[in-house]
Design a protein around this motif. Structure first.
Motif, short mmCIF file in Angstrom:
data_model
loop_
_atom_site.label_atom_id
_atom_site.label_comp_id
_atom_site.label_asym_id
_atom_site.label_seq_id
_atom_site.Cartn_x
_atom_site.Cartn_y
_atom_site.Cartn_z
N TYR A 239 80.19 34.86 -19.49
CA TYR A 239 78.92 35.52 -19.86
C TYR A 239 79.17 36.97 -20.28
O TYR A 239 80.16 37.59 -19.90
N ILE A 240 78.24 37.48 -21.08
CA ILE A 240 78.28 38.86 -21.58
C ILE A 240 77.09 39.59 -20.95
O ILE A 240 75.97 39.08 -20.97
N ASP A 241 77.33 40.79 -20.41
CA ASP A 241 76.24 41.50 -19.74
C ASP A 241 75.20 42.06 -20.71
O ASP A 241 74.01 41.99 -20.44
N LEU A 242 75.67 42.64 -21.81
CA LEU A 242 74.74 43.20 -22.79
C LEU A 242 75.23 42.81 -24.18
O LEU A 242 76.34 43.17 -24.58
N TYR A 243 74.40 42.05 -24.91
CA TYR A 243 74.79 41.54 -26.23
C TYR A 243 73.96 42.27 -27.27
O TYR A 243 72.72 42.22 -27.24
N GLN A 244 74.62 42.96 -28.20
CA GLN A 244 73.94 43.87 -29.11
C GLN A 244 74.20 43.52 -30.57
O GLN A 244 75.34 43.25 -30.94
N ILE A 245 73.15 43.53 -31.39
CA ILE A 245 73.39 43.38 -32.83
C ILE A 245 74.08 44.66 -33.29
O ILE A 245 73.69 45.76 -32.91
N HIS A 246 75.13 44.52 -34.11
CA HIS A 246 75.95 45.69 -34.46
C HIS A 246 75.26 46.57 -35.52
O HIS A 246 75.19 47.78 -35.37
N TRP A 247 74.77 45.94 -36.58
CA TRP A 247 74.01 46.63 -37.63
C TRP A 247 72.93 45.69 -38.12
O TRP A 247 73.09 44.47 -38.09
N PHE B 196 90.02 41.75 -12.33
CA PHE B 196 88.93 42.45 -11.63
C PHE B 196 87.84 41.46 -11.25
O PHE B 196 87.64 40.47 -11.95
N PRO B 197 87.11 41.73 -10.14
CA PRO B 197 85.96 40.85 -9.81
C PRO B 197 84.94 40.93 -10.95
O PRO B 197 84.51 42.03 -11.31
N ARG B 198 84.60 39.79 -11.52
CA ARG B 198 83.76 39.78 -12.73
C ARG B 198 82.41 40.46 -12.51
O ARG B 198 81.88 41.12 -13.42
N ASP B 199 81.84 40.32 -11.32
CA ASP B 199 80.51 40.91 -11.10
C ASP B 199 80.56 42.43 -10.90
O ASP B 199 79.53 43.07 -10.75
N LYS B 200 81.76 42.99 -10.91
CA LYS B 200 81.89 44.45 -10.74
C LYS B 200 82.19 45.14 -12.08
O LYS B 200 82.39 46.34 -12.15
N VAL B 201 82.24 44.34 -13.16
CA VAL B 201 82.50 44.89 -14.50
C VAL B 201 81.32 44.52 -15.39
O VAL B 201 80.80 43.41 -15.30
N GLN B 202 80.90 45.46 -16.23
CA GLN B 202 79.83 45.15 -17.19
C GLN B 202 80.45 45.12 -18.59
O GLN B 202 80.98 46.13 -19.06
N ILE B 203 80.38 43.95 -19.22
CA ILE B 203 80.93 43.80 -20.57
C ILE B 203 79.80 43.92 -21.58
O ILE B 203 78.83 43.15 -21.55
N LEU B 204 79.95 44.89 -22.48
CA LEU B 204 79.00 45.09 -23.57
C LEU B 204 79.74 44.74 -24.86
O LEU B 204 80.78 45.31 -25.15
#
Length: 337
Positions: free
Chosen positions: A139-147, A79-87
């Motif tokens: 790159y990761i679009d949204l990087y979240q602390i899990h707990w 898939f085109p990378r800029d058309k997918v958001q990886i969280l």
């Protein structure tokens, strides 16, 4: 599909992260805690979802100890990378005994593992590299602390993520399972755009404090387990049997008494679902993302058919009266703990 922008509290007009309101939740794809997984089915489910407009995918290293991220990477590689958001997430280690012990568990091969909440700077930098490799992206679009990790100052954790943002490896910072006090503290050190928390028709406690805070500070709420892990589909009847390694068997929601009560509630809203030519599950999802402050819903799928059904939930229109009617029935539902 509907898309919503994820807020930037200082410059709402500057944020360019837009997520599909139904976001693919890839926890079950990792198999761990869900009684196994079928890799090719999961890949297909993610791909079919994408073609139906579900462009956002949420995963985590701990889901299947790397397997879920690998599956996501495989699914999106063409898939085109800029058309997918990886969280994805960080801060849970199964390969290192440091930090705050979260749980004893078993991996997909039945081997005992201990899982730690650990969010020290060096660990996050390493985790990010590992995730990028598994996901096959830079790159990761949204990087979240899990707990939340009680053993590491939040300032240190957020400094590490700020560094990753400066390096272009991460676009935006989010958190998961944070209450208002933790959100306030973390926001001193970084621009947080979202909080990922459990929310469903039968678990609405965030409406008291978290929702008002996030609305006031322009932070998105990513609701996970909106179907309460299958409970709200109407397919689970009293006497339902789980696989031996399925974590749901021990949760109070699935007691026979509660299954009976939930199904009685679902029977009340079924005529509305029928009227909309929708399944009960689709109606539940649509109601969820219409609640104040709820930006998107993370929904898992075992196969392509489920994934397409989830995506189609956004094709249903609900009037304010219909939403009120559903909520009215819901307010009468009392589960036994």
């Amino acid at each position: 599909m509907i898309y919503r922008k994820i807020g930037d509290s200082d410059h709402p007009e500057h944020t360019d992260l837009e997520l599909s309101v139904v976001t693919f939740g890839a926890w079950a794809a990792g198999g761990w805690m869900w009684g196994g997984t079928e890799r090719s089915e999961s890949v297909k489910a993610i791909q079919e979802s994408y073609h139906a407009g579900v462009t956002s995918i949420d995963t985590a290293p701990v889901y299947g100890q790397g397997l879920s991220e690998e599956i996501v990477g495989e699914a999106i590689k063409d898939f085109p990378r800029d058309k997918v958001q990886i969280l994805t997430k960080y801060g849970m280690r199964w390969d290192l005994a440091k930090g705050d012990l979260a749980m004893h568990s078993k991996d997909n091969n039945g081997k005992d593992i201990d899982i730690y909440k650990y969010a020290a700077k060096d660990s996050i930098i390493k985790e990010c590299e590992d995730s990028l490799k598994r996901l096959g992206t830079d790159y990761i679009d949204l990087y979240q602390i899990h707990w939340h990790d009680k053993t590491t100052p939040i300032e240190e954790t957020m400094e590490a993520v700020s560094q990753l943002i400066k390096q272009g490896k991460v676009r935006y910072a989010g958190v998961c399972n944070y209450d208002v006090d933790l959100l306030r503290e973390a926001s001193k050190y970084i621009n947080l755009v979202s909080d990922q928390v459990p929310y469903s028709m039968v678990k609405r406690d965030i409406e008291k404090d978290t929702v008002p805070y996030c609305l006031e500070h322009n932070k998105a709420i990513l609701a996970y387990s909106p179907m309460e892990r299958g409970l709200l589909t109407g397919k689970m009847k009293p006497g339902y049997k789980f696989e031996a390694d399925d974590h749901r068997a021990s949760l109070y929601f699935y007691k026979d008494e509660n299954l009976k009560k939930v199904n009685e509630f679902l029977d009340k809203i079924k005529p509305l679902a029928d009227d909309k030519n929708a399944s009960i599950g689709q109606l539940v999802l649509r109601w969820t993302v219409e609640q104040p402050g709820i930006t998107i819903a993370l929904v898992g799928a075992r196969d392509a058919r489920q994934a397409l059904q989830n995506a189609a939930a956004m094709d249903i229109n609900l009037t304010q009266e219909e939403i009120k009617m559903i909520t009215g029935h819901l307010d009468e539902l009392e589960l036994v703990k």
